[in-house]
Scaffold this motif. Structure first.
Motif, mmCIF file in Angstrom:
data_model
loop_
_atom_site.group_PDB
_atom_site.id
_atom_site.type_symbol
_atom_site.label_atom_id
_atom_site.label_comp_id
_atom_site.label_asym_id
_atom_site.label_seq_id
_atom_site.Cartn_x
_atom_site.Cartn_y
_atom_site.Cartn_z
ATOM 1 N N TYR A 1 -10.587 -6.626 -26.141
ATOM 2 C CA TYR A 1 -10.661 -6.252 -24.542
ATOM 3 C C TYR A 1 -9.121 -5.810 -23.970
ATOM 4 O O TYR A 1 -9.127 -4.857 -23.214
ATOM 5 N N TYR A 2 -8.172 -6.720 -24.497
ATOM 6 C CA TYR A 2 -6.887 -6.154 -23.951
ATOM 7 C C TYR A 2 -6.603 -5.149 -24.274
ATOM 8 O O TYR A 2 -5.837 -4.300 -23.466
ATOM 9 N N LEU A 3 -7.075 -4.334 -25.451
ATOM 10 C CA LEU A 3 -6.354 -3.114 -25.828
ATOM 11 C C LEU A 3 -7.167 -2.120 -25.212
ATOM 12 O O LEU A 3 -6.496 -1.100 -24.412
ATOM 13 N N ILE A 4 -8.590 -2.068 -25.158
ATOM 14 C CA ILE A 4 -9.317 -1.199 -24.216
ATOM 15 C C ILE A 4 -8.867 -1.154 -22.682
ATOM 16 O O ILE A 4 -8.372 -0.190 -22.166
ATOM 17 N N SER A 5 -8.811 -2.556 -21.996
ATOM 18 C CA SER A 5 -8.813 -2.596 -20.692
ATOM 19 C C SER A 5 -7.304 -2.075 -20.298
ATOM 20 O O SER A 5 -7.127 -1.166 -19.309
ATOM 21 N N SER A 6 -6.181 -2.421 -21.165
ATOM 22 C CA SER A 6 -5.023 -2.008 -20.767
ATOM 23 C C SER A 6 -4.648 -0.533 -21.138
ATOM 24 O O SER A 6 -3.869 0.115 -20.175
ATOM 25 N N ALA A 7 -5.311 0.191 -22.030
ATOM 26 C CA ALA A 7 -5.173 1.353 -22.134
ATOM 27 C C ALA A 7 -5.695 2.223 -20.979
ATOM 28 O O ALA A 7 -5.294 3.362 -20.584
ATOM 29 N N GLU A 8 -6.946 1.772 -20.676
ATOM 30 C CA GLU A 8 -7.518 2.412 -19.365
ATOM 31 C C GLU A 8 -6.762 2.312 -18.170
ATOM 32 O O GLU A 8 -6.648 3.081 -17.283
ATOM 33 N N ALA A 9 -6.198 1.083 -18.059
ATOM 34 C CA ALA A 9 -5.379 0.612 -16.868
ATOM 35 C C ALA A 9 -4.091 1.795 -16.657
ATOM 36 O O ALA A 9 -3.709 1.850 -15.727
ATOM 37 N N SER A 10 -3.412 1.671 -17.981
ATOM 38 C CA SER A 10 -2.213 2.379 -17.929
ATOM 39 C C SER A 10 -2.571 4.073 -17.617
ATOM 40 O O SER A 10 -1.832 4.490 -16.664
ATOM 41 N N SER A 11 -3.703 4.504 -17.844
ATOM 42 C CA SER A 11 -4.252 5.691 -17.301
ATOM 43 C C SER A 11 -4.558 5.859 -15.886
ATOM 44 O O SER A 11 -3.980 6.635 -15.085
ATOM 45 N N ASN A 12 -5.549 4.886 -15.556
ATOM 46 C CA ASN A 12 -5.956 4.694 -14.109
ATOM 47 C C ASN A 12 -4.746 4.471 -13.092
ATOM 48 O O ASN A 12 -4.570 5.101 -11.852
ATOM 49 N N LEU A 13 -3.880 3.761 -13.624
ATOM 50 C CA LEU A 13 -2.698 3.436 -12.622
ATOM 51 C C LEU A 13 -1.744 4.524 -12.413
ATOM 52 O O LEU A 13 -0.746 4.637 -11.672
ATOM 53 N N SER A 14 -1.609 5.732 -13.369
ATOM 54 C CA SER A 14 -0.862 6.618 -13.281
ATOM 55 C C SER A 14 -0.991 7.319 -12.114
ATOM 56 O O SER A 14 -0.184 8.379 -11.573
ATOM 57 N N ARG A 15 -1.950 7.311 -11.119
ATOM 58 C CA ARG A 15 -2.136 7.948 -9.763
ATOM 59 C C ARG A 15 -1.235 7.354 -9.027
ATOM 60 O O ARG A 15 -1.040 8.126 -7.792
ATOM 61 N N TYR A 16 -0.661 6.449 -8.914
ATOM 62 C CA TYR A 16 0.367 5.809 -8.064
ATOM 63 C C TYR A 16 1.639 6.258 -8.164
ATOM 64 O O TYR A 16 2.527 5.611 -8.947
ATOM 65 N N ASP A 17 2.127 7.514 -7.593
ATOM 66 C CA ASP A 17 3.286 7.867 -7.811
ATOM 67 C C ASP A 17 4.063 7.977 -6.503
ATOM 68 O O ASP A 17 5.191 8.499 -6.400
ATOM 69 N N GLY A 18 3.539 7.206 -5.537
ATOM 70 C CA GLY A 18 4.414 7.244 -4.105
ATOM 71 C C GLY A 18 4.489 8.569 -3.431
ATOM 72 O O GLY A 18 4.875 8.634 -2.277
ATOM 73 N N ILE A 19 3.540 9.496 -3.640
ATOM 74 C CA ILE A 19 3.295 10.714 -2.882
ATOM 75 C C ILE A 19 2.341 10.657 -1.955
ATOM 76 O O ILE A 19 2.271 10.993 -0.609
ATOM 77 N N LYS A 20 1.001 10.601 -2.640
ATOM 78 C CA LYS A 20 -0.267 11.027 -1.604
ATOM 79 C C LYS A 20 -0.465 9.669 -1.050
ATOM 80 O O LYS A 20 -1.211 9.891 0.024
ATOM 81 N N TYR A 21 -0.440 8.670 -1.647
ATOM 82 C CA TYR A 21 -0.652 7.319 -1.048
ATOM 83 C C TYR A 21 0.109 6.199 -1.495
ATOM 84 O O TYR A 21 0.559 6.407 -2.837
ATOM 85 N N GLY A 22 -0.059 4.862 -1.099
ATOM 86 C CA GLY A 22 0.720 4.067 -1.681
ATOM 87 C C GLY A 22 2.092 3.947 -1.732
ATOM 88 O O GLY A 22 2.806 4.702 -0.802
#
Lengths: 489, 92
Positions: free
Chosen positions: A314-335
Motif C-alpha cells: 500500500y505505502y509503495l503504491i500510494s506514495s509513488a502516486e502521491a509523489s507524482s500527483n503532488l508535483s503540480r504544486y510548484d507555487g506558480i498556478k495556485y498554492g
C-alpha cells in the motif's frame, strides 16, 4: 421550541430529521441554526471544522425550505452536512489541511458536491483531515488538529478525522470523507460512527484533491449504515469528468435493509485476528460475529496469507502516486508561493519546502525512491504484483462466502502524543484497512463495542465490488441489535 | 538510507532540507524502507496484461466543445496581472 427538543434533535439520524422537516415540526433554517450554535459551543475543543460557512448554510437552508414547502424535497433536502476539506467547493476555501493550499478557493464544485447541491443539502462547512489525506490521526493538519469526542486527549483517527468527529459530536448530521487506505473507516471506528468506503469507481473523484489516484474514493460518514446508504444514493454514479468512474447502473443502496441474514456466510480471515490486534478489539468483533450467527448466519474460517505484505504494498503504491500527483504544486498556478527565490528552480523548491508538512515530504521521498531507476522493479513492480495477489485472495474468499468480517483497527483511539512521531508505527496501524483499497472493494465500519474506558471499537464488513446494498443490509442488521454510547461533551 | 540518497530524492521532489533535517529524514527513511523491504520476500511478478485487459480505449466521451472555466476564476488563486500568471523574471 422546548430546550429538551433542541438538545435531542442533533442526535437524530437523517430519516428522522427528514420526517421532522417534512412534517414541519422544524424548518430547515431552524435546524441549521441549531447545528451552527452547537458548532460554536463545542467545536472550540474538538476542532473538527477548518471553515464554518454560516451565511451560506443559512442561504442553503432557506432554499431547502422552499423545496420542502412546495412538496419537492429530496431525501437530503435541508439536511446539514460537513464536507472533508479535500473536496472542492466552488467559492469556499479548500485547504486539504495544508499550508500549500491555505488560501485556495476552488473555481468549481466536485461532482459529489454538485450532486448534493441538487438535493438541496445544507453545507455547514469544511472539516479537518491529515494534510493531503496522509495520516491516521488528523494531527498532521496545518490548521485544526481534531480531538476525539469520546476523549479529548485521544486522536479521532484519520485522515477523515474531522468528518468522523463532527458526526460523533453531532456537529453535523453526516459528512463526506475520502478513503485511500482506510481514511473513512479508521476514524469512523475511533469516533464510534459508521463510515462507508464505496467500490473504487462507484463515486466520481472529480474535484477530490488527488492523493493516490488508483486508490482514492469518496464516501459517507454517518450515525448509521442506513444514513450512509441514503448519502451513497445521492453521490454514486457515472461522471464524464472522471475517466475511472464506472458506467455500471446504480441502485437504491438501502433496498436490502431488513432482508434476513439467515444463511449468510461470513468469512473470518485468521490473519486479521493475529497477535498485533488488541485483545479487547478481537473480543468485541468476534462477539459481533456471534450476534450474526444468532441471526442465522454461518461463520467460516478462512485465510489471507498476503496480509503481512499489505502495508508495504500500500505505502509503495500510494506514495509513488502521491509523489507524482503532488508535483503540480510548484507555487506558480495556485498554492503557496515562497517570497524567496531568484530563479525558477529555487522558487519551486522553496515554495514546496515551505508549503508541505513533514509527513507529506516523507511520502514524496518514499514515492520517488520506489519509482527510481534501479529500485522500480524491486519495490513498485513488486507492490503491483501484490495488488494482484491480494485481489485474487479476496476473490477466493468470495467464492465461498458472502461477506468478510474483520476489526477496522488494531487498537482503539490512542493518545494524541503517542505514535505521531514514529511514522513506522503509524503505517503499521493501517494493517486492517489497506487491502480493501488495494483490491478496489467496498467496506463499511460500524461500532461493535466499547473498551473498558468506553472508547469505541469498530468492525469492518467487506463485500464484492458494487455490492454496497449488501454491506448496508448486513451492517444495519447488527446496528439494530446494538446500543451505542454517545460521547459526553 | 544515506544522506546522498536523501539529497537525490529531495532533488527529484524539489524539496530543500537543512543538514539537521537531512539527518533526521535519513533515520526515518531507513526505518520505513525496512518495512518496504518485506515485499522482496515474496517471489511473484506483476502481470501487466491481466491488469489492462478490461481497459477499453474506445470507450471515450464524445469530443465536443463545452463551456470551460472563465479566466478570472482560473487566475483567482495565483499572482496575476493582465490575464497572465506572474512569475519571477528568470531570463536576463
Amino acid at each position: 421550541m422546548q430546550i429538551i427538543k433542541i438538545m435531542e434533535i442533533t442526535k437524530l439520524n437523517i430519516r428522522d430529521l427528514r420526517k421532522m422537516l417534512d412534517e414541519k415540526q422544524i424548518s430547515a433554517p431552524e435546524l441549521t441554526k441549531i447545528y451552527l450554535d452547537r458548532i460554536a459551543k463545542y467545536d472550540k475543543n474538538i476542532q473538527s471544522y477548518i471553515s464554518v460557512v454560516e451565511e451560506r448554510a443559512m442561504k442553503d437552508a432557506e432554499s431547502a425550505q422552499e423545496k420542502i414547502n412546495n412538496g419537492s424535497a429530496s431525501p437530503l433536502c435541508g439536511i446539514p452536512l460537513a464536507i472533508k476539506d479535500n473536496i472542492c467547493t466552488d467559492g469556499v476555501r479548500t485547504t486539504c489541511s495544508s499550508k500549500m493550499l491555505e488560501n485556495f478557493i476552488p473555481p468549481y464544485n466536485a461532482t459529489v458536491i454538485e450532486k448534493l447541491i441538487s438535493q438541496n443539502i445544507v453545507m455547514l462547512g469544511k472539516v479537518s483531515m491529515d494534510e493531503f489525506a496522509m495520516g491516521g490521526s488528523t494531527q498532521t493538519s496545518a490548521f485544526a488538529k481534531t480531538k476525539n469526542p469520546y476523549n479529548l486527549s485521544c486522536v479521532p483517527g484519520g485522515s477523515s478525522g474531522g468528518s468522523a468527529a463532527s458526526v460523533a459530536a453531532s456537529l453535523a448530521a453526516a459528512s463526506l470523507g475520502s478513503d485511500t487506505g482506510g481514511s473513512i473507516r479508521q476514524p469512523s471506528a475511533f469516533c464510534g460512527v459508521t463510515g462507508l468506503k464505496p467500490t473504487y469507481s462507484r463515486v466520481s473523484r472529480y474535484g477530490l484533491i488527488a492523493f493516490a489516484s488508483s486508490l482514492d474514493q469518496i464516501g459517507p460518514i454517518a450515525k448509521n449504515a442506513h444514513d450512509c446508504g441514503i448519502i451513497l444514493n445521492a453521490i454514486a454514479g457515472y461522471d464524464p469528468h472522471d475517466g475511472t468512474a464506472s458506467k455500471s447502473n446504480t441502485m437504491d443502496y438501502t433496498s436490502k435493509i431488513g432482508n434476513p441474514i439467515k444463511g449468510l456466510k461470513i468469512a473470518i480471515p485468521k490473519e486479521f485476528y493475529a497477535d498485533g490486534i488488541e485483545s479487547e478489539v478481537k473480543e468485541k468483533v468476534l462477539e459481533a460475529a456471534k450476534v450474526y450467527e444468532s441471526m442465522g448466519a454461518e461463520l467460516v474460517e478462512c485465510s489471507m496469507p498476503s496480509l503481512k505484505y499489505a502495508v508495504a504494498a500500500y505505502y509503495l503504491i500510494s506514495s509513488a502516486e502521491a509523489s507524482s500527483n503532488l508535483s503540480r504544486y510548484d507555487g506558480i498556478k495556485y498554492g503557496h508561493r515562497s517570497q524567496i527565490g531568484d530563479d525558477y528552480n529555487e522558487l519551486i523548491c522553496n515554495s514546496r519546502s515551505e508549503g508541505f508538512g513533514e509527513e507529506v515530504k516523507r511520502r514524496i521521498l518514499l514515492g520517488n525512491y520506489a519509482l527510481s531507476s534501479g529500485y522500480y522493479d524491486a519495490y513498485y513492480g513488486k507492490a503491483l504484483a501484490l495488488k494482484q495477489k491480494i485481489s485474487a485472495e479476496y476473490d477466493a474468499i468470495f467464492e465461498k462466502c458472502d461477506v468478510i468480517l474483520t476489526p477496522t483497527t488494531p487498537s482503539v483511539a490512542y493518545g494524541i502524543h503517542e505514535n505521531i512521531s514514529d511514522p513506522v508505527k503509524m503505517y503499521q496501524a493501517d494493517i486492517c484497512t489497506v487491502t480493501v483499497n488495494i483490491a478496489s472493494l467496498p467496506a463499511i465500519s460500524t461500532t461493535c463495542g466499547y473498551n473498558k474506558n468506553n472508547m469505541p471499537i469498530g468492525m469492518s464488513i467487506v463485500v464484492k465490488k458494487f455490492d454496497e446494498a449488501k454491506i448496508i443490509q448486513v451492517a444495519d442488521a447488527f446496528e439494530k441489535k446494538f446500543t451505542t454510547i454517545e460521547p459526553l461533551l | 538510507m544515506d544522506l546522498q540518497m536523501i539529497a537525490y530524492l529531495a532533488e527529484l521532489g524539489k524539496l530543500h532540507f537543512s543538514n539537521e533535517e537531512m539527518e533526521e529524514m535519513a533515520v526515518q527513511m531507513t526505518n520505513i524502507i525496512e518495512i518496504m523491504d518485506t515485499v522482496k520476500e515474496i517471489d511473484i511478478t506483476y502481470d501487466a496484461e491481466a491488469d489492462n485487459k478490461n481497459v477499453y480505449l474506445n470507450d471515450l466521451r464524445v469530443d465536443q466543445k463545452q463551456d470551460s472555466l472563465c479566466t478570472e476564476k482560473i487566475l483567482q488563486n495565483a499572482v496575476n496581472d493582465q490575464n497572465c500568471f506572474v512569475v519571477p523574471k528568470v531570463v536576463e
